[in-house]
Design a protein around this motif. Structure first.
Motif, mmCIF file in Angstrom:
data_model
loop_
_atom_site.group_PDB
_atom_site.id
_atom_site.type_symbol
_atom_site.label_atom_id
_atom_site.label_comp_id
_atom_site.label_asym_id
_atom_site.label_seq_id
_atom_site.Cartn_x
_atom_site.Cartn_y
_atom_site.Cartn_z
ATOM 1 N N PHE A 127 -7.122 8.812 8.064
ATOM 2 C CA PHE A 127 -5.739 8.303 8.399
ATOM 3 C C PHE A 127 -5.228 8.930 7.897
ATOM 4 C CE2 PHE A 127 -8.431 5.227 10.777
ATOM 5 C CZ PHE A 127 -7.315 5.314 11.533
ATOM 6 N N ASP A 128 -3.852 9.990 8.091
ATOM 7 C CA ASP A 128 -2.588 9.870 7.130
ATOM 8 C C ASP A 128 -1.650 9.070 6.290
ATOM 9 O OD1 ASP A 128 -3.409 12.814 6.578
ATOM 10 O OD2 ASP A 128 -2.272 13.129 8.208
ATOM 11 N N LYS A 129 -1.776 7.839 7.546
ATOM 12 C CA LYS A 129 -0.968 6.566 6.833
ATOM 13 C C LYS A 129 -2.339 5.654 7.535
ATOM 14 C CE LYS A 129 2.344 7.449 10.273
ATOM 15 N NZ LYS A 129 1.672 6.534 10.844
ATOM 16 N N ALA A 130 -1.529 4.020 6.878
ATOM 17 C CA ALA A 130 -2.157 3.110 7.449
ATOM 18 C C ALA A 130 -2.183 3.338 8.831
ATOM 19 C CB ALA A 130 -1.672 2.109 6.381
ATOM 20 N N PRO A 131 -2.948 2.632 9.421
ATOM 21 C CA PRO A 131 -2.766 2.649 11.085
ATOM 22 C C PRO A 131 -2.566 1.520 11.522
ATOM 23 C CG PRO A 131 -5.285 2.662 9.882
ATOM 24 C CD PRO A 131 -4.656 2.882 9.163
ATOM 25 N N MET B 174 0.925 -1.600 -0.155
ATOM 26 C CA MET B 174 -0.008 -0.355 0.318
ATOM 27 C C MET B 174 1.616 1.482 0.163
ATOM 28 S SD MET B 174 -1.130 -0.612 3.818
ATOM 29 C CE MET B 174 -1.662 -2.210 3.533
ATOM 30 N N GLY C 159 -10.187 1.813 11.290
ATOM 31 C CA GLY C 159 -9.065 1.950 10.669
ATOM 32 C C GLY C 159 -9.505 1.888 9.501
#
Lengths: 105, 537, 207
Positions: free
Chosen positions: B517-521, B1, B103
């Protein structure tokens, strides 16, 4: 969508296509069941409660056939069958608890 | 991702203007829409409640007529049940936090989610329109018992349609949540890695989905009887009014768990955070939610012990009612065990959670008194019942709602309220609440019936105490609301995680970015409540 | 959407499985909606079984049977239309859906004549003949009109659902690789059929 959770689906990714002939076969069996239940009701012996029980039994068989073949439950992941079973069981328990009140009054 | 660090604007800044709110597909904004509408109706309901308490300050007629009183308690019930409690925690905090806790960036069907809110608004308008149209709001009580509800001249049809539409809104929310939980969990998050609030919502959603249609159809039968003359519960044509009660409670008892389960979910979130240790008995709490939901379907008859239901049926319903206490107490013991040896940080949300446990315990135990056949014959339709369900609904769910509001406030707006004032407001609220509702138990045992605007002189003292309590309660409520609104206009705080929580919503910024979320949690290793420095005892 | 990063488990993706699960959940609510009516039916029938029997002779078994066949056939055509679209035969799929809608119309027309005949005989609640009947028979007709009426409403909704799907297929937004909405409309249509499978014996065949 990526296939990330293990619980709901593992083998359902390959698409299952029900053939035309299978649908037609399902239809034939449903029609036969319909005529059966009508004939039992119209020309059958007067069995009172038993007639109703027979009619409901045949109806349930028909419903099962529709759900399994037309609604594709047979080829769907197991969770669909389990959920439907739970819902129907819940409903039947409602019926039993409700009629229990009336039968014991 | 892909993991680009380009940060998005937060969900409050993204777009401005009324339309960007009322037609939003963002679950967080929809959650806030619910919060504002639910909050407004809560205050209306409170005002009606205070009015009733004022009438009951002295025996005899004080400020309103008997008929007005009947309409006021009906409207109070309809607003509080259908417009406040049922949507409160699931629709506000469930919408806002369920996707974040799992998430993901939204619920499974964002458009359906918006539609649920619009149905809620339409239902609310129907409920309010009874004030203007016809012969005034219904005077049947929120239960709409037949045959009175099909005979009274007041505007029952509109109220009942309102309940039908609101039920539909509730069904769609539940449906959305179930699919979200099944399909949108973060990669690697199994069912047993979900936060307990999600479990509670999952159980709740199944009740919403499977119980609400039954009341829907029952209410349609009432409308059909009033409008088309299709009468199914009218004894004069051989119908059975008790059947109406059966159908009504087949929904409305499970509905009690629609109100209570999410509250328990909130408490299960707040307690580990403020004890800074892993929750005791994760699976026990998770599965007991499902157990409560399941057993809760089969106890509806305990509302009807004195209605003419058969004796054997009453025994069975009574026994099953006692079974519900088991999973409920499993939860309470697990919460207490979580606090034991935790590093407890006493903050307002924890106070509300503990307040919940205290009130809910009283509400739950008095519920057992009602569930016992012999006691119920004496207590049915007295103030004991009124005290009982207010302890469960308001002292329980209401307190959990306030607790959640204080817990997630910094996350939702990136601001902070004044903590000292919040503590004070809690104290006033807690004292006022108990002063308002505890005397009702005593009044009920003394034999004071519910739903009358008048009472015998011997009930005077306790009614006075109760009414004074209502004033204290309202003072606390207003102080709390003032404090929360004032906090909204304060400076933004920088800390995104003031309570040191570790569930996924605390990993993102406050307020969260548009897509959460700015990035995957990253999932916490070893379960959602595995606090790194906890003493595991 | 202006964001650059998107989660793999995003709620904004097209997810046929979520859509299907959602549809099934909705069908459960529909089942229980009718379930409430079946409960009422069960109680009143158990209290007035003789009256229900007598009243049921007012219905025409053969009209009911024809309607059953019509609905079962339409269930087959809609199921086949899914097969057709999966095989990429959009034209056949549309034709089969058209047949389904046609069956729905036939069903409603037959129902219309059935109801019309009942009302002509004064069997609608409140009419003269109706009022002269014993309570049990009145309850039977209350339930008959309520349950078949609600079922008829579902037939209309299902029909509209299929028409919407047909329109989307023509516009190309439903196709071989993205046909969950068609499947959902099929599921809904089968539900309408399922409910009729029970209504038919309960009202027509209880002799």
């Amino acid at each position: 969508m990526s296939n990330h959770n293990k619980t709901d689906h593992h083998k359902d990714d390959e698409l299952h296509i029900t053939s035309y002939s299978e649908h037609f076969g399902t239809w034939v069996s449903l029609i036969l069941l319909t005529f059966m239940t009508v004939f039992i009701s119209v020309y059958g012996a007067d069995l009172n409660t038993l007639t109703v029980a027979t009619a409901l039994f045949i109806a349930s068989v028909k419903a099962l056939v529709v759900a399994y073949y037309f609604m594709h439950l047979k080829y769907d992941p197991r969770i669909y069958r389990v959920m439907l079973l739970v819902v129907m069981a819940l409903f039947v328990v409602f019926l039993i608890m409700l009629i229990f009140d009336y039968l014991t009054r | 991702m892909t993991e680009s660090e380009i940060s998005q604007p937060n969900y409050l800044q993204v777009k401005k203007g009324l339309f960007s709110w009322i037609f939003t597909l963002d679950h967080k904004r929809i959650g806030l829409l619910y919060l504002y509408s639910v909050g407004a109706f809560f205050l209306v309901g409170v005002a009606l409640g205070v009015l009733m308490r004022l009438e009951l300050l002295n025996p005899g007629r004080d400020i309103i007529e008997a008929q007005t009183y009947n309409q006021v308690f009906t409207l109070h019930g309809v607003i509080m049940i259908f417009l406040f409690i049922i949507p409160s925690i699931p629709a506000v905090f469930g919408n806002f936090f369920l996707p974040i806790m799992l998430g993901t960036d939204d619920v499974a069907f964002p458009k359906l989610n918006l539609m649920s809110w619009w149905l809620y608004v339409v239902g609310a308008l129907f409920a309010l329109s009874t004030l203007v149209f016809g012969d005034g709001p219904a005077d049947t009580g929120w239960t709409f018992y037949a045959p009175y509800s099909v005979k009274t001249g007041t505007n029952v049809s509109l109220s009942v349609l309102a309940a039908f539409i609101l039920g539909f809104s509730s069904i769609l929310t539940g449906l959305n949540f179930i699919v979200t939980i099944h399909r949108l969990r973060a990669p690697g998050m199994g069912f047993n890695d979900m936060p307990l609030f999600s479990w509670a919502l999952y159980a709740t959603s199944w009740i919403q989905l499977l119980a609400t249609p039954i009341i829907g159809i029952t209410l349609l039968m009432i409308v059909a009887e009033r409008i088309l003359g299709i009468g199914l519960f009218d004894p004069s044509i051989g119908g059975d009014p008790i059947l109406y009660q059966h159908l009504f409670w087949i929904y409305s008892h499970p509905a009690v768990y629609i109100m209570a389960l999410p509250a328990m979910g909130i408490v299960s979130e707040i307690i580990p955070t403020f004890a800074q240790r892993t929750i005791f008995g994760y699976k026990a709490i998770a599965y007991s939610s499902m157990a409560i939901a399941f057993v809760g379907y089969f106890v509806w008859g305990h509302h009807m012990f004195t209605s003419g239901m058969s004796g054997p049926a009453a025994y069975i319903f009574s026994i099953l009612t006692f079974f519900v206490a088991i999973p409920t107490s499993i939860k309470v013991f697990n919460w207490l065990a979580t606090l034991y040896k935790g590093s407890i940080n006493i903050q307002v949300p924890l106070l509300f959670a503990v307040g919940f446990i205290f009130n809910f315990l009283i509400g739950g135990l008095t519920g057992l008194v009602n569930g016992a056949l012999a006691a119920d014959v004496h207590l049915h339709d007295t103030y004991f019942v009124v005290g009982h369900f207010h302890y469960v609904m308001f002292g329980g769910t209401g307190f959990a709602f306030f607790g959640a509001l204080h817990y997630w406030y910094p996350k939702m707006w990136g601001k902070m309220y004044n903590r000292t004032v919040a503590n004070l407001a809690f104290a006033i609220l807690f004292i006022g609440f108990n002063m308002l509702y505890f005397p009702m138990f005593i009044l009920g045992i003394m034999g004071m019936p519910r739903r009358y605007y008048d009472y015998l002189p011997e009930f005077h003292t306790f009614n006075q105490i109760s009414t004074y309590g209502s004033w204290i309660l309202v003072t606390g409520l207003l102080l709390m609301v003032y404090n929360l609104i004032k906090g909204y206009f304060s400076k933004p705080v920088s800390e995104p995680n003031p309570w040191n929580g570790i569930t996924l919503e605390w990993q993102t910024k406050s307020p969260p970015p548009l897509h959460n979320f700015d990035k995957a949690p990253e999932l916490v290793k070893g379960g959602p409540y595995n606090y790194p420095n906890a003493i595991n005892g | 959407m202006e964001h650059t990063f998107s989660l793999p488990n995003s709620g904004h993706n097209y997810d046929a499985k979520a859509s299907k699960l959602g549809m099934w959940l909705f069908l459960y609510t529909e089942l229980l909606l009718f379930g409430g009516l079946f409960m009422v039916y069960m109680v009143y029938r158990s209290l007035n079984s003789d009256d229900f029997l007598i009243a049921s002779f007012n219905l025409d078994v053969w009209l009911g049977a024809i309607n059953t066949v019509v609905l079962l056939t339409s269930s087959m055509t809609i199921a086949m239309s899914i097969t057709a679209i999966q095989l990429g035969n959009t034209k056949l799929s549309l034709r089969l859906q058209f047949l389904t809608v046609l069956a729905a119309v036939i069903f409603l027309v037959i129902k219309y004549f059935e109801w019309g005949a009942k009302i002509e005989h004064g069997l609608w609640p409140g009419m003269e003949h109706f009022i002269s009947m014993p309570h049990g028979q009145q309850l039977y007709f209350y339930l008959y009109f309520f349950m078949t009426g609600l079922h008829g409403l579902h037939v209309v909704v299902g029909m509209i659902f299929i028409l919407i799907v047909m329109n989307k297929i023509r516009k190309g937004s439903i196709h071989k690789n993205k046909h969950q909405l068609l499947e959902n409309s099929g599921l809904y249509w089968h539900l309408v059929d399922l409910i009729w499978i029970y209504l038919f014996p309960l009202f027509y065949l209880i002799h």
